[in-house]
Every structure is written in C-alpha cells, then in structure tokens.
Design a protein around this motif. Structure first.
Motif, PDB file in Angstrom:
ATOM      1  N   ARG A   1       0.847  -1.198   0.000  1.00  0.00           N
ATOM      2  CA  ARG A   1       0.000   0.000   0.000  1.00  0.00           C
ATOM      3  C   ARG A   1       0.880   1.245   0.000  1.00  0.00           C
ATOM      4  O   ARG A   1       1.139   1.832   1.060  1.00  0.00           O
ATOM      5  CB  ARG A   1      -0.918  -0.005   1.231  1.00  0.00           C
ATOM      6  CG  ARG A   1      -1.953  -1.113   1.224  1.00  0.00           C
ATOM      7  CD  ARG A   1      -2.778  -1.117   2.504  1.00  0.00           C
ATOM      8  NE  ARG A   1      -1.941  -1.457   3.658  1.00  0.00           N
ATOM      9  CZ  ARG A   1      -1.659  -2.707   4.011  1.00  0.00           C
ATOM     10  NH1 ARG A   1      -2.115  -3.716   3.292  1.00  0.00           N
ATOM     11  NH2 ARG A   1      -0.913  -2.953   5.065  1.00  0.00           N
ATOM     12  N   PRO A   2       1.368   1.680  -1.156  1.00  0.00           N
ATOM     13  CA  PRO A   2       2.227   2.870  -1.181  1.00  0.00           C
ATOM     14  C   PRO A   2       1.439   4.122  -0.778  1.00  0.00           C
ATOM     15  O   PRO A   2       0.271   4.282  -1.141  1.00  0.00           O
ATOM     16  CB  PRO A   2       2.674   2.951  -2.636  1.00  0.00           C
ATOM     17  CG  PRO A   2       1.624   2.210  -3.402  1.00  0.00           C
ATOM     18  CD  PRO A   2       1.144   1.125  -2.503  1.00  0.00           C
ATOM     19  N   ARG A   3       2.082   4.950  -0.020  1.00  0.00           N
ATOM     20  CA  ARG A   3       1.438   6.186   0.429  1.00  0.00           C
ATOM     21  C   ARG A   3       1.368   7.165  -0.746  1.00  0.00           C
ATOM     22  O   ARG A   3       2.341   7.332  -1.475  1.00  0.00           O
ATOM     23  CB  ARG A   3       2.239   6.788   1.581  1.00  0.00           C
ATOM     24  CG  ARG A   3       1.588   8.009   2.218  1.00  0.00           C
ATOM     25  CD  ARG A   3       2.422   8.494   3.378  1.00  0.00           C
ATOM     26  NE  ARG A   3       2.429   7.539   4.478  1.00  0.00           N
ATOM     27  CZ  ARG A   3       1.511   7.498   5.436  1.00  0.00           C
ATOM     28  NH1 ARG A   3       0.509   8.356   5.432  1.00  0.00           N
ATOM     29  NH2 ARG A   3       1.604   6.608   6.403  1.00  0.00           N
ATOM     30  N   PRO A   4       0.239   7.842  -0.940  1.00  0.00           N
ATOM     31  CA  PRO A   4       0.133   8.761  -2.086  1.00  0.00           C
ATOM     32  C   PRO A   4       1.015   9.997  -1.909  1.00  0.00           C
ATOM     33  O   PRO A   4       1.300  10.436  -0.794  1.00  0.00           O
ATOM     34  CB  PRO A   4      -1.356   9.143  -2.102  1.00  0.00           C
ATOM     35  CG  PRO A   4      -1.835   8.884  -0.714  1.00  0.00           C
ATOM     36  CD  PRO A   4      -1.037   7.733  -0.205  1.00  0.00           C
ATOM     37  N   THR A   5       1.430  10.548  -3.044  1.00  0.00           N
ATOM     38  CA  THR A   5       2.222  11.774  -3.033  1.00  0.00           C
ATOM     39  C   THR A   5       1.426  12.903  -2.394  1.00  0.00           C
ATOM     40  O   THR A   5       0.210  13.025  -2.592  1.00  0.00           O
ATOM     41  CB  THR A   5       2.610  12.154  -4.473  1.00  0.00           C
ATOM     42  OG1 THR A   5       3.550  11.204  -4.957  1.00  0.00           O
ATOM     43  CG2 THR A   5       3.210  13.541  -4.540  1.00  0.00           C
ATOM     44  N   GLY A   6       2.141  13.729  -1.632  1.00  0.00           N
ATOM     45  CA  GLY A   6       1.475  14.884  -1.059  1.00  0.00           C
ATOM     46  C   GLY A   6       2.214  15.461   0.126  1.00  0.00           C
ATOM     47  O   GLY A   6       3.298  15.023   0.503  1.00  0.00           O
ATOM     48  N   ARG A   7       1.568  16.428   0.716  1.00  0.00           N
ATOM     49  CA  ARG A   7       2.107  17.165   1.856  1.00  0.00           C
ATOM     50  C   ARG A   7       1.473  16.593   3.119  1.00  0.00           C
ATOM     51  O   ARG A   7       0.240  16.446   3.187  1.00  0.00           O
ATOM     52  CB  ARG A   7       1.767  18.637   1.672  1.00  0.00           C
ATOM     53  CG  ARG A   7       2.379  19.607   2.621  1.00  0.00           C
ATOM     54  CD  ARG A   7       2.228  20.986   1.999  1.00  0.00           C
ATOM     55  NE  ARG A   7       2.399  22.077   2.918  1.00  0.00           N
ATOM     56  CZ  ARG A   7       2.362  23.359   2.551  1.00  0.00           C
ATOM     57  NH1 ARG A   7       2.134  23.667   1.280  1.00  0.00           N
ATOM     58  NH2 ARG A   7       2.532  24.317   3.443  1.00  0.00           N
ATOM     59  N   TYR A   8       2.315  16.280   4.109  1.00  0.00           N
ATOM     60  CA  TYR A   8       1.834  15.612   5.323  1.00  0.00           C
ATOM     61  C   TYR A   8       2.233  16.426   6.555  1.00  0.00           C
ATOM     62  O   TYR A   8       3.240  17.153   6.553  1.00  0.00           O
ATOM     63  CB  TYR A   8       2.404  14.197   5.421  1.00  0.00           C
ATOM     64  CG  TYR A   8       1.821  13.240   4.409  1.00  0.00           C
ATOM     65  CD1 TYR A   8       0.776  12.401   4.761  1.00  0.00           C
ATOM     66  CD2 TYR A   8       2.307  13.191   3.106  1.00  0.00           C
ATOM     67  CE1 TYR A   8       0.218  11.523   3.823  1.00  0.00           C
ATOM     68  CE2 TYR A   8       1.766  12.333   2.168  1.00  0.00           C
ATOM     69  CZ  TYR A   8       0.721  11.493   2.537  1.00  0.00           C
ATOM     70  OH  TYR A   8       0.178  10.636   1.613  1.00  0.00           O
ATOM     71  N   ARG A   9       1.438  16.259   7.586  1.00  0.00           N
ATOM     72  CA  ARG A   9       1.723  16.923   8.861  1.00  0.00           C
ATOM     73  C   ARG A   9       1.826  15.844   9.938  1.00  0.00           C
ATOM     74  O   ARG A   9       1.030  14.895   9.960  1.00  0.00           O
ATOM     75  CB  ARG A   9       0.629  17.920   9.207  1.00  0.00           C
ATOM     76  CG  ARG A   9       0.866  18.690  10.503  1.00  0.00           C
ATOM     77  CD  ARG A   9      -0.186  19.774  10.688  1.00  0.00           C
ATOM     78  NE  ARG A   9      -0.076  20.809   9.662  1.00  0.00           N
ATOM     79  CZ  ARG A   9      -1.052  21.137   8.801  1.00  0.00           C
ATOM     80  NH1 ARG A   9      -2.219  20.505   8.859  1.00  0.00           N
ATOM     81  NH2 ARG A   9      -0.869  22.077   7.909  1.00  0.00           N
TER      82      ARG A   9
END
Length: 921
Positions: A346-354
């Motif tokens: 389950r690859p984590r989707p691209t994006g900005r994380y906090r």
C-alpha cells in the motif's frame, strides 16, 4: 561572488515566455517541476522515465509534427529511449545534452580525465583492466587503510560503488565485475558535497551547494547509494570549502561546455585534509535540483530548469546575477530505497503531510511545494507503485524544511527525520518466497539486524574517534531530561531501530560528562577501548553466563584464563584465585564477607572489629553495614602525615581493643586512595596482621594495576601476602564499565561463603544431573560470589589483552604516571600554584594561591570557584577534594590520550580563573 549564482528571475521568465509555448518535465516524480515557483502556465509534468514502460498510443495514432516552441526536459535522457520516443510521438523537442559527451562525463574512469583537464584534484586511484587481471593483492596499496571500488557505469542506485577494507573485499568486487574495468580509489573520509551547476552556451553558471547523504543504512541497501541532500551555506562548512566547491564546479563545467555539453549537471566532491577532491560527475538533473530551485526562487533567481532550457535556446545567457543564500533556508530531502527484494502493498500517495508525535495526517490540500512547508510538515513524493521491488530500487523522495542530519562525514539521521520515515514508509514485505508470517515475537529479520548492527558500530566508532568533539563537562538539568526522555510505556514498537539508536545516543548517552575526554582529570576517569566494546556485545549475544559449568563452560574458562593473566600481570602467586564482579564496591563486599565468615565462624559477633583509615573508600563502610556490622564496629583511624593508614596507631588500637575484650578480625589497607593516591604501608600492615591473626584486605581498585609496571614491582610482595585484593579493571586497565575483580590468597574460601550447597532451599533446581566432566574438574563460579546469573565481564579484558598485549597496558599506565609528574613540576615552578600532595599513582592535589594573598583570602572558596569556572569553560573537568580539612584541586592523569599540552591547558585555566577570584576579592 554570491552564495548562489544564476539569472535574474524576471529576466529569465520574460525570455522563456517569448521562446516557448510549453515546457514538459519528464520524470516519474514531479518534484523538480513542482519546485519551480511560481509555476509558469507553460510548465507541466508527464510521468515518463526509463524505469517505467510508456503507455501504448491509441491504435492508428500518428506522431505529432515537431513544434520548436514545445520542448521537453528529461531527468536522465541517456537511460533508455522512453524520453526520445515520447518527444517524437507528441511533437516536442527534447532538450538533452550531447549523448557522447554525456557518456564520457558519466563514466567514472573517463571522468578522471575530465577532472584533470579542469585542474580539480581527485583521490589517488588506479584502474584495474577488464582482462588480463593480476590477483587482487597486486592492486592493493598497503598505504591505504580503505579503498572504494567503482564500476565505470553510473547506475544511479550505488550498486557500482563498494567500500573495501583489503584484498578479500577487492577480490569479491573483481569477481562480481569480471568483464569491465574497475576504478580503485583511496577512501577519503571527509564530508561529501554536491554542487549543482549549468553549462550554458557561453559560460558555466554555478548554483547551490548541498551536503550529500550517501549509503545511510536506514535508507539504502548499498554503501554507495545516494540517500539525499541538505542545502548548506558558507558558514555551515569549514572555512574555504564552500568556495572550493563552487570553483571546482565552474572549472568542470567549462571543460564540459567546450566539449559541447549543455544543461544542468551535478559535481560530487569529498573533503580530505581540508581540500575537496572530485568523485564523479552526474551530467543530468539530480533530485537535489528541487531543493536548489527552492533556494534560487528565494534568492530571486530563475530556477535551474528554466536555466537549462535557455542554455539550449539562446546563443548566450543573459547577464549573471549572484545572490546570498537566504538566511535559514536549509531544506533537505531523503531518498528511500528498497533495502531488499520486497513487495510493496500500500504505497502512500504523493502529497504534503503533517506529523504530531506518531500521528501523520495527509495528504493535505495545500500544494506540494518544498519552499512552503511548515516546521511540522514534510513532502512525500511516491516513486514506486504497488507490486514487487528489487533491492536498491527507489521508493520515494521525502523533503523537509530543515536539515535531517548533522554535517559530518558519516551522517546520522536526526530523531525527527527517523520518526517521519517510520510514519511514512511504505508497507512492504520481504519477497523471499516464504509464505509464513514474519519473525516470531521479540525477533528481527536478518536484514534489519544487519542494518541496525552496522549503524550501532558506526555510532561506536564515531564516539571513540572523536574524544574531544564535545565539552567534557556536561550536566543537563533533570527537567530538560524529563522533557526529552520521560515518555509513556510504548505499547507498540517501531521498525526504525537505527533511528532509536540515534535518538538514545543523542538524547541520553551523550547527555553526560565525558570521562574519556583527554582534559577530564576528575574522578578516576575510565577510557574504555574498542575491542572491549565488541566483547560486551558478543557476550550479550551469546547469553554468556560463567556461573554453572553446565550452562557456561566456555565463558567460565575464559574468565579463569583472564584471572590467571591478571595474576601474572600483577605478579601474584599461582595459588591466588577469584572472580570478576561489577566493580570495587562489590569486590570489597565480597572479600569482607569471606573475612567475616572465616575469622568469625560465620556467626554474628557484636564485639568484632574491622579497621581502616579515614582515607579508605566509602564502599568499605557500606560493606560493613551490609555484613551486619554496627557503625561502632568499624574503627576508622586517622591517617599519618602522608595520608596513609598509620601502622603504629593501628597496632596500638588493636592491642587496646583486645585488652577491652573486643575481637579484631580484619584490616582494610588501601593501595591508591581516591583523594590523593596515597599507598598505605602494606608490608608493615601485613606484618601486623600476621602477628595478630587478622585478615588483611587490600583495596587496590585504582592502584593495584601499577604493580604490572617496573615502577610498581616493589608492591608485589605485599600484594601476595594479602588475604584478599580488590582490582578494578575499569579504572587503570582501561576497560568500559563495569568490571571489578576479587582475588584471594586462598580462593577455596569463597565457596565456603557463597556456595549454593550452603544456601540452597530446593535441593534439585540448581544441581541438575548432567553428563559432563568429573565434578572435581568443573568450576562453578556461581559458588564464588553473590551472583548466580552473572555476565561474562572477563571477555572485555581478555579481548583487550589479546588485541593490544600486556606491554601496551604497561606503557599506558606508565604514561599516566609520567603525566602526573610533569603536572607536578609545572605546579611547583609556578609562583601562584602550590602542590599540596605530590603525585602518587597518577593523582596529585594542589591549590591556587596568589603571591600577595592577604589574611582575608578565602582559599577554600577560591578553589571551589576555580573548579566551577574550569568546568563551565567547556574545555576541561577539574574538581575539588578535601585534604587535611582544606579544599584543594585534584588531578587524575590516567587517560592515555591525555597529553602534556592538555595538562598545561588546564593549569593555565586554573591560573586565569584564580586571578579572577583574587581580583574579585
């Protein structure tokens, strides 16, 4: 020249707007196009790379006619045909540098000629041919401790770069690469840097410099794999390195430009002895360009992608602009690789994380732009998709608004970065064909153990090779440590063991006074040694228990052998024996317990008396208490003028006590008091004990080791006469904590006090039947002391002696004695310093006393003030003690890394702060 060079952003954007209708960035990751801020309307991204198949065009679709105003730029156009195929199919002009020059520059062997033309130094190297090779030994330089073997091909994931320690490692590389030349370079241990630059039509433009993170075990499968970068400025590096890096990139770019190369490239450098040496050229975009573009944008410069386009479309670049690197802009990124063949679920989707503690939220709605990250945010650029991946394959790019590692040659991830990786890492399972679940509880798989083990060894080496890297006196407040370390019980673990090692190293282990610092002259400073560290790890791994012979026969024999070596070193008779314990305190307790049982018939004796000097170690009083002796049964005698046990006073007191109906049973003499290093008159005390039938225990925790040197041979006879002796190898035999030793003239008395048969409550448990050697030949060391479960402390001393030899230990002990005598000479020659007690066993005491001290001079307060100032200065540790009621300064000089310069430095501080105290008065 500024920190970052380029083209003014407004000028560059205006030119690009007039030259192109569309620019497409071709790569599996859009990080480079996303960091071009503000994003122009003509820039977009297409997921095209050499590592993923192109989508099939619709049936019957014809290639689009080429349009010169539509251009595309590829991450690595020389790898495969996908970029060219896509450009031809869609009618774009691919702005790629000349393929022949690119191949020449990327080749690690031909690049050495490029560096020679540019006048940029490289580490010494040789080239091993593809055919007609000699044996590996013929190519290995005995002057190189380590070397780097490299294939000519630049394969992007580090599989062609291997660190080798000798001919066997080189032989393995040559076997793995049988039909291609191999470059063998001397390993340069300094910091690695990457410079991003662009070869234009008329000049080379040098942009930002970054710290290159290579081969980090938390992120990569191979030593040479690129693991990330973090931006640096001139003030972040040793003086001159930033300028050296930029100059090297400029000269390399000029050679490339003259040969016809155009566009962005990267130059990798490594520091050695204050000088940068070139390692390789990456004649393409690198992932670090996304960070570089953030710096360029913040400095008002055109991002590198735009500069690359202009280099192809213009006959000459616009006027250069040089700007300072914006303060505080130190973005960083990590490249996460697959460390084994695995399956990503389950690859984590691209994006900005906090992230808040262990909780990560995202992807957020805010745009994924590195320059806009908040302190608690990170960018995750997914590279892989669900499915199988191979070891070394790139999984993701993670970007941060601040540095993720220290600026050091062997960078280690900071705890915050490790926590991010643990939270964001893709869910992957090892692909080994085994359908069973993972390892059983409380076990790690082999890969993770090797990874964490290598990292732990690197931490150990870093600690032991930088003894002066931190101030020696460091005493953080309890409140600060509670904030950092006091946390709830972790119900769930983490996969990031290397990160935990970093965390506990930085937040706990390093938060202490550094006893092995060459300017730490307090206490009796243990220094430890590397073989001993390995010994402790091995003993723990093998669960070595030298207790019952049935459980630990081999470990027991190692302890018996080491005891025999220690007896030989100290010159003791063969009949002596004993065991290793935790330290001097337990050794004293063990010896006095035997003395009590042997002398007092193992029964409480309210009239029993034990004797020592007031200079004896407090553990003597503790032992008496634990053995059931009341405080008045420990007779503490005043010392003589030399702070030794007064034999005449002792004889008089023993006689008086006998006449009073008391029962003297033992005397504790000290070989090296902790305050002044005083040596009690051992022979005279031994004579008295023999005449009176008393047990003589010698506490030689610190000083007994000197008997192993020519200076201490005169002590051997008295040590041999003692009924029991305490030795602390973690003092003057340079072992890490903890290891003490008990030695008895009649070791058979130890089982009479501690033997299991005397104390057993269940006859069967600790005496199982077993097929073994005859019982008379077995030694159960659990019968010799208070511990049943006991660690193999002896192994560290065994491995140290085998590694260095006894002669090295004698030399180190003598060196400490010499240094104390040197310090005493400096003190005696100084008009403001006063020697209080002469050096004895590498310990001396002294005072600062101004030449014109008045009657109001508070000497005691002054010494305490000086000690506090020296420790607060950050360069040394020097504490006080009390001698004959007066406060004095004390030095213990046993550290073999301490030099005369270190001693002189500390004495100079004493004088300086002493004068301050005098002037304040």
């Amino acid at each position: 020249m500024g920190d970052v060079e380029g083209i003014d952003a407004r000028t560059g954007l205006r030119l690009l707007g007039g030259l192109v209708d569309e620019v497409v960035w071709l790569d599996h990751c859009p990080a480079v196009s996303a960091s071009f801020q503000p994003t122009p309307a003509w820039l977009r991204h297409e997921p095209v790379s050499a590592w993923q198949p192109l989508p099939e065009p619709p049936p019957g679709r014809q290639p689009c006619p080429p349009d010169p105003r539509r251009v595309c730029v590829s991450f690595a156009p020389e790898h495969g045909d996908n970029a060219r195929t896509w450009a031809r199919t869609h009618g774009y002009r691919l702005l790629a540098p000349d393929a022949e020059v690119t191949a020449w520059a990327a080749d690690k062997i031909s690049a050495t000629r490029l560096f020679a033309e540019a006048g940029v130094p490289v580490p010494p190297f040789l080239v091993i041919p593809a055919t007609g090779r000699e044996p590996a030994e013929a190519y290995w330089s005995g002057r190189w401790q380590r070397a780097v073997a490299q294939r000519a091909e630049n394969n992007l994931i580090g599989r062609g770069t291997v660190l080798v320690d000798g001919p066997p490692g080189l032989r393995a590389c040559l076997d793995a690469w049988p039909d291609e030349p191999v470059k063998l370079s001397r390993f340069a241990p300094g910091i690695s840097l990457t410079v991003t630059a662009c070869a234009g039509p008329d000049r080379t433009v040098v942009s930002a410099v970054s710290h290159q993170l290579v081969g980090m075990p938390e992120l990569a499968a191979s030593w040479g794999a690129h693991c990330g970068n973090q931006l640096v400025g001139p003030d972040d590096l040793p003086e001159g390195l930033y300028g050296q890096a930029r100059a090297a990139a400029y000269h390399v770019g000029e050679v490339l430009r003259v040969r016809g190369f155009r566009g962005v490239f990267g130059l990798d450098l490594v520091e050695e002895g204050g000088r940068l040496r070139a390692v390789e050229v990456n004649p393409r975009f690198q992932t670090v360009v996304s960070l570089v573009q953030a710096a360029e944008g913040a400095a008002g410069l055109l991002p590198s992608l735009g500069l690359h386009v202009l280099s192809f479309l213009l006959p000459a670049l616009p006027a250069p602009a040089a700007r300072p690197l914006p303060a505080g802009l130190r973005h960083s990124q990590l490249v996460v690789h697959a460390r084994t063949d695995a399956v990503v679920r389950r690859p984590r989707p691209t994006g900005r994380y906090r992230r808040d503690g262990r909780t990560v939220t995202g992807p957020l709605h805010e745009p994924p732009v590195v320059s806009r990250l908040a302190d608690d945010e990170a960018l995750w650029w997914a590279v892989t998709r669900s499915g199988p991946v191979t070891a070394g394959q790139e999984l993701a790019l993670v970007q941060f608004p601040r540095p993720v590692a220290g600026l050091r040659p062997r960078p280690q991830l900071r705890p915050d970065a490790s926590a991010w990786l643990a939270a964001l890492a893709p869910d992957a399972e090892k692909d080994d064909g085994n359908t069973e679940a993972g390892p059983p509880p409380l076990r790690l798989d082999e890969r993770r153990m090797r990874e964490a083990g290598r990292h732990a060894v690197e931490l150990v080496i870093d600690r032991m090779t930088t003894p002066g890297s931190r101030p020696p006196c460091h005493v953080p407040s309890p409140g600060a440590l509670r904030v950092s370390l006091d946390e709830p019980l972790p119900e769930h673990g983490t996969r990031d063991l290397p990160g935990l090692l970093d965390h506990i190293t930085e937040r706990a282990l390093a938060e202490a006074t550094r006893l092995d610092h060459p300017r730490c002259f307090a206490f009796v400073p243990s220094t430890g040694n590397f073989p001993a560290v390995l010994a402790d790890a091995l003993a723990s791994a093998y669960l070595s228990v030298p207790g019952a012979w049935l459980v630990g026969a081999g470990p027991t024999q190692i302890e018996l052998t080491t005891l025999r070596w220690l007896k030989t070193f100290l010159g003791l008779p063969d009949g002596h024996g004993g065991l290793f314990v935790s330290g001097g305190s337990v050794a004293n307790l063990t010896c006095l317990a035997v003395a009590r049982d042997h002398q007092l018939d193992s029964r409480p004796q309210p009239h029993a008396r034990l004797y020592c000097s007031s200079q004896a170690h407090p553990s003597v009083a503790q032992a008496a208490h634990l053995l059931g002796l009341a405080r008045e049964q420990l007779t503490v005698l005043p010392p003589d003028d030399d702070l030794r046990l007064d034999a005449d006073v002792l004889a008089e007191r023993v006689g008086r006590d006998r006449r009073a109906g008391l029962r003297p049973f033992a005397v504790v003499a000290t070989l090296g008091t902790t305050g002044t290093g005083a040596i009690d008159p051992l022979d005279r005390v031994a004579d008295l004990c023999q005449e009176e039938g008393l047990w003589l225990h010698v506490d030689g925790a610190h000083g007994a080791a000197v008997a192993g040197t020519s200076r201490g041979h005169h002590l051997r006879n008295a040590l041999g006469r003692a009924d029991s002796l305490t030795v602390d190898p973690h003092k003057w035999l340079f072992q890490p904590y903890e290891i003490g030793c008990v030695l008895l003239r009649r070791p058979e008395l130890l089982p009479e006090t501690f033997g299991v048969t005397r104390h057993v409550l269940d006859q069967g448990y600790l005496r199982p039947a077993h097929p073994a050697a005859p019982a008379c030949e077995e030694v159960n060391l659990s019968d010799y002391g208070p511990q049943q479960s006991r660690g193999l402390r002896a192994l560290k001393l065994w491995l140290s002696l085998k590694t260095f030899g006894a002669g090295a230990f004698r030399q180190a002990i003598e060196q400490g004695v010499d240094l104390a005598e040197y310090a005493a000479g400096v003190i005696e020659a100084h008009p403001e310093l006063e020697l209080v007690t002469p050096p004895s066993l590498a310990i001396l005491t002294f005072r600062y006393r101004p030449r014109d001290a008045s009657a109001t001079w508070d000497a005691d307060a002054a010494q305490a003030h000086i000690s506090r100032r020296v420790c607060a200065d950050g360069g040394a540790v020097l504490l006080t003690t009390t001698v004959r009621g007066a406060t004095v300064l004390r030095m213990c000089t046993i550290n073999p890394t301490s030099t005369r310069a270190d001693a002189a430095y500390v004495l100079d501080l004493v004088t300086r702060y002493g004068r301050d105290a005098w002037h304040d008065v």
